[in-house]
Design an enzyme around this catalytic site. Structure first.
Site, PDB file in Angstrom:
ATOM      1  N   ARG A  50       0.854  -1.192   0.000  1.00 26.12           N
ATOM      2  CA  ARG A  50       0.000   0.000   0.000  1.00 26.12           C
ATOM      3  C   ARG A  50       0.889   1.240   0.000  1.00 26.12           C
ATOM      4  O   ARG A  50       1.134   1.842   1.042  1.00 26.12           O
ATOM      5  CB  ARG A  50      -0.944  -0.057   1.198  1.00 26.12           C
ATOM      6  CG  ARG A  50      -2.068  -1.073   0.967  1.00 26.12           C
ATOM      7  CD  ARG A  50      -2.792  -1.402   2.242  1.00 26.12           C
ATOM      8  NE  ARG A  50      -1.894  -2.123   3.152  1.00 26.12           N
ATOM      9  CZ  ARG A  50      -2.201  -2.442   4.407  1.00 26.12           C
ATOM     10  NH1 ARG A  50      -3.363  -2.120   4.909  1.00 26.12           N
ATOM     11  NH2 ARG A  50      -1.335  -3.099   5.154  1.00 26.12           N
ATOM     12  N   ASP A  52       2.397   4.982  -0.425  1.00 22.50           N
ATOM     13  CA  ASP A  52       1.889   6.309  -0.067  1.00 22.50           C
ATOM     14  C   ASP A  52       1.748   7.209  -1.289  1.00 22.50           C
ATOM     15  O   ASP A  52       2.298   6.928  -2.358  1.00 22.50           O
ATOM     16  CB  ASP A  52       2.891   7.011   0.870  1.00 22.50           C
ATOM     17  CG  ASP A  52       2.954   6.369   2.234  1.00 22.50           C
ATOM     18  OD1 ASP A  52       1.947   5.813   2.696  1.00 22.50           O
ATOM     19  OD2 ASP A  52       4.054   6.430   2.847  1.00 22.50           O
ATOM     20  N   TYR A 111      12.275  -2.497  -2.611  1.00 24.69           N
ATOM     21  CA  TYR A 111      12.141  -1.061  -2.856  1.00 24.69           C
ATOM     22  C   TYR A 111      13.483  -0.460  -3.266  1.00 24.69           C
ATOM     23  O   TYR A 111      14.546  -0.907  -2.811  1.00 24.69           O
ATOM     24  CB  TYR A 111      11.666  -0.333  -1.591  1.00 24.69           C
ATOM     25  CG  TYR A 111      10.201  -0.519  -1.276  1.00 24.69           C
ATOM     26  CD1 TYR A 111       9.248   0.333  -1.810  1.00 24.69           C
ATOM     27  CD2 TYR A 111       9.779  -1.545  -0.429  1.00 24.69           C
ATOM     28  CE1 TYR A 111       7.902   0.177  -1.517  1.00 24.69           C
ATOM     29  CE2 TYR A 111       8.423  -1.714  -0.129  1.00 24.69           C
ATOM     30  CZ  TYR A 111       7.494  -0.841  -0.678  1.00 24.69           C
ATOM     31  OH  TYR A 111       6.169  -0.995  -0.389  1.00 24.69           O
ATOM     32  N   ARG A 198      10.924   4.805   4.176  1.00 23.55           N
ATOM     33  CA  ARG A 198      11.168   6.255   4.219  1.00 23.55           C
ATOM     34  C   ARG A 198      11.807   6.668   5.541  1.00 23.55           C
ATOM     35  O   ARG A 198      12.652   7.571   5.570  1.00 23.55           O
ATOM     36  CB  ARG A 198       9.874   7.009   3.958  1.00 23.55           C
ATOM     37  CG  ARG A 198       9.404   6.851   2.499  1.00 23.55           C
ATOM     38  CD  ARG A 198       8.011   7.400   2.302  1.00 23.55           C
ATOM     39  NE  ARG A 198       7.933   8.798   2.731  1.00 23.55           N
ATOM     40  CZ  ARG A 198       6.789   9.441   2.956  1.00 23.55           C
ATOM     41  NH1 ARG A 198       5.632   8.824   2.785  1.00 23.55           N
ATOM     42  NH2 ARG A 198       6.815  10.696   3.338  1.00 23.55           N
TER      43      ARG A 198
END
Lengths: 250, 250
Positions: A50, A52, A111, A198
């Site tokens: 999910r 951002d 990622y 992040r």
């Protein structure tokens, strides 16, 4: 009912993220509306990650059921056609068995975070990377990052809104490398907490600029307190690149 | 008068190209207006390559004189500040001697052309690469490209508007390589004719899709007739990456 697995690419700049929101278009909404226009079925799809608002994807994965049995290529082309000109596209579609679930079957998520490290502001990479003006010591960042690899309580790197049952996750890779002005961070794990990548990148930024040592990062992890780690890095440098499944190792 | 050499990056999507035009903002105009706002001097700068509308640059070079003697860093930062938020930025600035001219002193120019070869339309690369749906045989393209390397009359790959005195140019490199879905063409020469790279890429596209053989490309070159080569590839896949000068080999 036939189940489909789709691989999705998107430019997150003008999207509110993966999940449906009231404040703008999401990836999920674009795809679900594409499905509705294609075959009249009003369904909810399940995504692997999910992401951002502002986060990009090169290989997001989702799954869904349709009542009619279409060829995978037909499903892909029809949804893509109906999604135009949204910055979302399906790269691949295949039939999967009914045990498959894009979120719960995933065994690995990968990622990439891109930082452009130079004084001059960005032109071509604006919205596609974090612009860092201060010199980054990518070797110190890579060295410190290894503190986070392994099974840990990642409470210090977890958004307040995170809905995961446990803050304990196993980070399998956190590599920092440099290509000219670009510093890339690659993070892999079976799954991540909300904002974990992040928050880790924001903390590695503190190491890269000399504000933190490897020991500071170690202490931030041990504190199990979001206030002790660095701020979240901006979303637009982040890319969900790949998702692994037992039958599809990457 | 002190002479400066600047290295420039730009996102060509919303620019009319290097040269000033009446129909929209050019790179030259943005920089010259930045100089005017910085120090009040209304001058014309000289660029190494006059890129078309939509073409990007990672390392365009320009030169100009100022009457006052500023530190190069001051010149760079001030022009960059005044150009905001234009998609143009100066990456480097240095003092050069009065013999230096960004256009006439250049001994090599290097271009990159990016093609994304897949059925699905582009999201992240939209405006930054040519979307080619048909399968490209990059090895056939590379093999045929070698026909163009060397000293030739490139009339078949020259825009009608080209102002060069002679159509004879020496192409030193034309390499085609693939990275997953991306086919990259790298072209180098001391100098190019107007639209030469885009015309060469448009012809290599015909080879890559099987419409042309290496022999067809050879015949197109020999014809010395723009009608005999392929159409120009779109501008937005093209990047001016580097310019060489005697003292600054790349």
């Amino acid at each position: 009912m036939p189940r489909y697995r789709i691989t999705i690419e998107y430019d997150g700049r003008h999207l509110v993220g993966w999940q449906r929101q009231v404040n703008g278009p999401s990836v999920q909404q674009h795809i679900e509306e594409g499905i509705l226009k294609f075959c009249g079925e009003d369904i909810r799809i399940q995504g692997a990650g999910r992401t951002d608002a502002g986060v990009h994807a090169l290989g997001q994965v989702a799954s869904f059921d349709l009542t009619r049995d279409f060829e995978p290529r037909t499903v892909m082309n029809a949804i893509n056609q109906h999604m135009k000109p949204a910055p979302v596209v399906i790269l691949d579609c295949e039939r999967v068995d009914e045990e498959f679930n894009a979120r719960f079957s995933a065994t690995g998520r990968h990622y990439l975070y891109r930082m452009i490290n130079r004084p001059a502001r960005l032109t071509l990479d604006k919205g596609f990377a974090w612009h860092v003006k201060k010199d980054l010591d990518h070797e110190a960042m890579h060295d410190a990052a290894q503190v986070l690899v392994g099974k840990h309580d990642f409470s210090s790197f977890r958004a307040a809104a995170c809905q995961a049952n446990s803050p304990i996750k196993t980070l399998t890779r956190l590599d920092v490398s440099r290509y000219d002005d670009e510093v890339q961070i690659r993070a892999s794990a079976p799954s991540f907490l909300h904002n974990q990548v992040r928050a880790m990148v924001g903390s590695l930024y503190l190491v890269g600029t000399g504000q933190w040592t490897r020991q500071d990062l170690e202490q931030a992890l041990a504190a199990r307190d979001r206030q002790k780690a660095g701020p979240n890095a901006p979303p637009y440098g982040l890319y969900l690149t790949d998702v692994d499944y037992p039958a599809y190792p990457n």
